[in-house]
Structures are given as C-alpha cells and as structure tokens.
Design a protein around this motif. Structure first.
Motif, short mmCIF file in Angstrom:
data_model
loop_
_atom_site.label_atom_id
_atom_site.label_comp_id
_atom_site.label_asym_id
_atom_site.label_seq_id
_atom_site.Cartn_x
_atom_site.Cartn_y
_atom_site.Cartn_z
N ALA A 22 -23.43 49.14 -28.36
CA ALA A 22 -22.77 47.88 -28.01
C ALA A 22 -21.90 47.41 -29.17
CB ALA A 22 -23.81 46.82 -27.67
N ALA A 23 -20.88 46.61 -28.84
CA ALA A 23 -20.05 45.99 -29.86
C ALA A 23 -20.57 44.60 -30.20
CB ALA A 23 -18.60 45.89 -29.40
N ALA A 24 -21.18 43.95 -29.21
CA ALA A 24 -21.76 42.62 -29.39
C ALA A 24 -22.71 42.39 -28.22
CB ALA A 24 -20.68 41.54 -29.43
N TRP A 25 -23.67 41.50 -28.40
CA TRP A 25 -24.57 41.18 -27.30
C TRP A 25 -25.23 39.83 -27.53
CZ3 TRP A 25 -29.94 40.63 -28.01
CH2 TRP A 25 -30.46 41.12 -29.23
N THR A 26 -25.73 39.25 -26.45
CA THR A 26 -26.45 38.00 -26.54
C THR A 26 -27.44 37.93 -25.39
OG1 THR A 26 -26.20 35.60 -26.84
CG2 THR A 26 -24.89 36.61 -25.10
N LEU A 28 -32.83 31.89 -38.28
CA LEU A 28 -31.93 32.63 -37.41
C LEU A 28 -32.29 34.11 -37.39
CD1 LEU A 28 -28.48 31.04 -38.35
CD2 LEU A 28 -29.61 30.90 -36.12
N PRO A 29 -32.24 34.73 -36.22
CA PRO A 29 -32.50 36.17 -36.15
C PRO A 29 -31.33 36.97 -36.72
CG PRO A 29 -31.81 35.36 -34.02
CD PRO A 29 -31.95 34.16 -34.91
N VAL A 66 -21.28 28.60 -30.46
CA VAL A 66 -21.91 29.89 -30.73
C VAL A 66 -22.05 30.14 -32.23
CG1 VAL A 66 -21.05 30.88 -28.57
CG2 VAL A 66 -19.75 31.21 -30.66
N ILE A 67 -23.05 30.95 -32.57
CA ILE A 67 -23.34 31.34 -33.94
C ILE A 67 -23.34 32.87 -33.98
CG2 ILE A 67 -25.04 31.29 -35.81
CD1 ILE A 67 -26.11 28.69 -34.49
N PHE A 68 -22.63 33.45 -34.93
CA PHE A 68 -22.54 34.90 -35.03
C PHE A 68 -23.48 35.44 -36.10
CE2 PHE A 68 -18.39 33.52 -33.41
CZ PHE A 68 -18.35 34.25 -32.23
N ARG A 69 -24.22 36.48 -35.73
CA ARG A 69 -25.13 37.14 -36.66
C ARG A 69 -24.98 38.65 -36.52
NH1 ARG A 69 -27.58 34.32 -40.58
NH2 ARG A 69 -29.56 35.43 -40.38
N ASP A 70 -25.25 39.35 -37.60
CA ASP A 70 -25.25 40.81 -37.58
C ASP A 70 -26.50 41.26 -36.82
OD1 ASP A 70 -25.59 43.58 -38.22
OD2 ASP A 70 -24.38 43.30 -40.02
N GLY A 71 -26.29 41.99 -35.73
CA GLY A 71 -27.40 42.39 -34.88
C GLY A 71 -27.94 43.78 -35.17
N PRO A 120 -27.30 30.08 -28.28
CA PRO A 120 -26.00 30.10 -28.96
C PRO A 120 -25.75 31.32 -29.85
CG PRO A 120 -27.48 28.61 -30.09
CD PRO A 120 -28.20 29.08 -28.86
N VAL A 121 -26.76 32.16 -30.08
CA VAL A 121 -26.60 33.27 -31.02
C VAL A 121 -25.95 34.48 -30.34
CG1 VAL A 121 -27.76 34.89 -32.56
CG2 VAL A 121 -28.59 32.54 -32.38
N ILE A 122 -24.83 34.93 -30.90
CA ILE A 122 -24.18 36.17 -30.46
C ILE A 122 -24.32 37.18 -31.60
CG2 ILE A 122 -21.97 37.29 -29.94
CD1 ILE A 122 -21.09 34.77 -28.52
N PHE A 123 -24.87 38.34 -31.26
CA PHE A 123 -25.07 39.39 -32.25
C PHE A 123 -23.87 40.33 -32.28
CE2 PHE A 123 -29.42 38.17 -31.04
CZ PHE A 123 -29.94 37.88 -32.30
N ILE A 124 -23.37 40.60 -33.44
CA ILE A 124 -22.25 41.51 -33.65
C ILE A 124 -22.79 42.84 -34.15
CG2 ILE A 124 -20.10 41.91 -34.92
CD1 ILE A 124 -19.93 39.61 -32.93
#
Length: 260
Positions: free
Chosen positions: A188-192, A97-98, A167-172, A199-203
């Motif tokens: 940004a606050a979050a991005w994908t 996972l990134p 979706v999967i949340f990761r620290d971006g 499915p990866v959403i970066f926080i």
C-alpha cells in the motif's frame, strides 16, 4: 480566475464525454464522476466495472435533491448515504499516536501533495463582482465529499478541511491494521481505518515517496474519503450496501480531481 455575477453562483461542470459514449454503446464502465444533468448541485458516480447500472448520487447536505443509489434518473436516488458509512462524529486521535513520525523526506512529499490536494478539494476559485471578493465554486472533486456524514451538522467538515486540519499523518511502516495485516508490507501507499472517522492516515514511504505527484494527491484524497466514511469492498460488484473497491475509488478520484 473567472468572473461571475452576484445574481447567480454557477457550478463548474465536469462533463466526461467518455461516460456518455460508454453508456450508449454498453461498454464496461470504470469509476468516474460527472455532473448529474439537471441536478447541477450534485455529482453522479458510476462505480461499476461491468453493467450493473447502479449510480451513486452525492448532493450537498443542505440541498433539496436526494442522495443515494439509483438505477435510473439521478433525481430518483433512494435518499441514503450511498457508500458512505460512519456516524459523522469527530474523533480524537489516540494517545500515544500509533506509527512513527514521518521522516523529513516523506514529510516533504506528503506536505506538497497535501497542499495541492486541499486546493483541488476547495473547488474552483472565481471572482464575485458583486462583493469584490474571491469565492470557491464546488467541482466534482470537492463534491466527492458531498453527502458524507462529516459534511453536515452544526460544524461540517468538507473534504478540504478534513485534509487540511483534521487528519494526522504517521509513518505506517510495520503497523498492523485491525485485521492484523501489515498494509505497508503488502504494497500500500497509504491506509487508514474505515469508517469511524479516525483522523490518523498511515503513509507507506516505500511506495508513496516514489509515486508521481498526482498519484500522491490521489492517495491522500482516497484516504481522506475513508476518514469521511467512504466504505470499501474487496470485490468489483457495486450496488446498495456493496461499496466500491480500492481500484474503483482511485479511478474516481483520478477522474474527478486529477482530470484523468
């Protein structure tokens, strides 16, 4: 919880009077969602910042009403997916996972917003006196995902299910997008990634963690829309093949899901 009769399943109407008033006096419109008049099973969205007149109609995939763009009667929508893109095919998360694992603080912020976001995306819970069981009645918030490529097919994933299980949340922090831009560093606050149903959403903790609860919900639903295929433009124009910009999507999610 409300009680309904089994002879009919009414849908909760989200009637934004400000939309009607603004239309009548030709003031600029902001992105908002409302029920499409006689098309009670559909949600209409005005993405327009000015007076372009385009409305996007989103109807359930199993309904008879057409979705897509229109400049007049919602029933005259062109049958397209409007500002949705993507094939609708589910996608496996990359391995490894990134990004990084969320910190306990960020995970707590995401978890609370996700739980409430899923609840709002399910619709309004009512009681069917015929079956004696609670049911979920779609609202303008849940119908933001109507007509998305992932909401149809043999195993549809509506917005609530996308957010709760897909979706999967990761620290971006420090992660670069496909254009080699560090979205978190840009504020940004979050991005994908749009619109391959990744499915990866970066926080981005620096902004996400300090945001209000409703704003955190808005950010998660916004990014889940991208996972579903919601396209995004960099300018304020809108019309066929010209999707809304980030601010317009945020405004629409606020109107439909936060009651703003």
């Amino acid at each position: 919880m409300h009680v309904i009769k089994s002879t009919g399943r009414r849908r909760t109407a989200l009637l934004l009077v400000a939309i009607c008033v603004a239309s009548l006096i030709s003031l600029p419109l902001h992105a908002m969602a409302w029920r499409c008049g006689d098309l009670g099973t559909c949600v209409c969205i005005s993405w327009s910042v000015g007076n372009s007149g385009y409305i996007e109609v989103r109807c359930p995939a199993d309904g008879a009403e057409p979705s897509g763009w229109t400049t007049g009667d919602p029933g005259d929508a062109d049958g397209s997916r409007g500002s949705f893109g993507g094939s609708g095919s589910k996608k496996m998360a990359p391995s490894p996972l990134p990004g990084m694992v969320l910190t306990p603080e960020t995970n707590q912020k995401v978890s609370g917003a996700k739980t409430e976001g899923v609840k709002r995306l399910r619709g309004e819970q009512e009681f069917d006196e015929g079956t004696g069981k609670p049911i979920w009645i779609p609202t303008a918030c849940s119908d933001l995902f109507a007509n998305s490529p992932m909401s149809s097919g043999t195993n549809p994933l509506p917005g609530a299910q996308l957010l709760s299980t897909y979706v999967i949340f990761r620290d971006g922090t420090g992660v670069k997008d496909k254009d080699n831009r560090d979205r978190c560093a840009e504020g940004a606050a979050a991005w994908t990634t749009c619109c391959s149903h990744d499915p990866v959403i970066f926080i981005c903790p620096a902004k996400f963690n300090s945001a209000s609860f409703d704003d955190r919900i808005k950010y998660l639903i916004h990014e889940t829309l991208h996972v579903a295929g919601q396209m995004e433009d960099l300018d304020g124009t809108i019309g066929p093949d010209d999707p809304p910009n980030s601010g317009q999507i945020n405004a629409d999610v606020d109107a439909a899901c936060n009651g703003s």
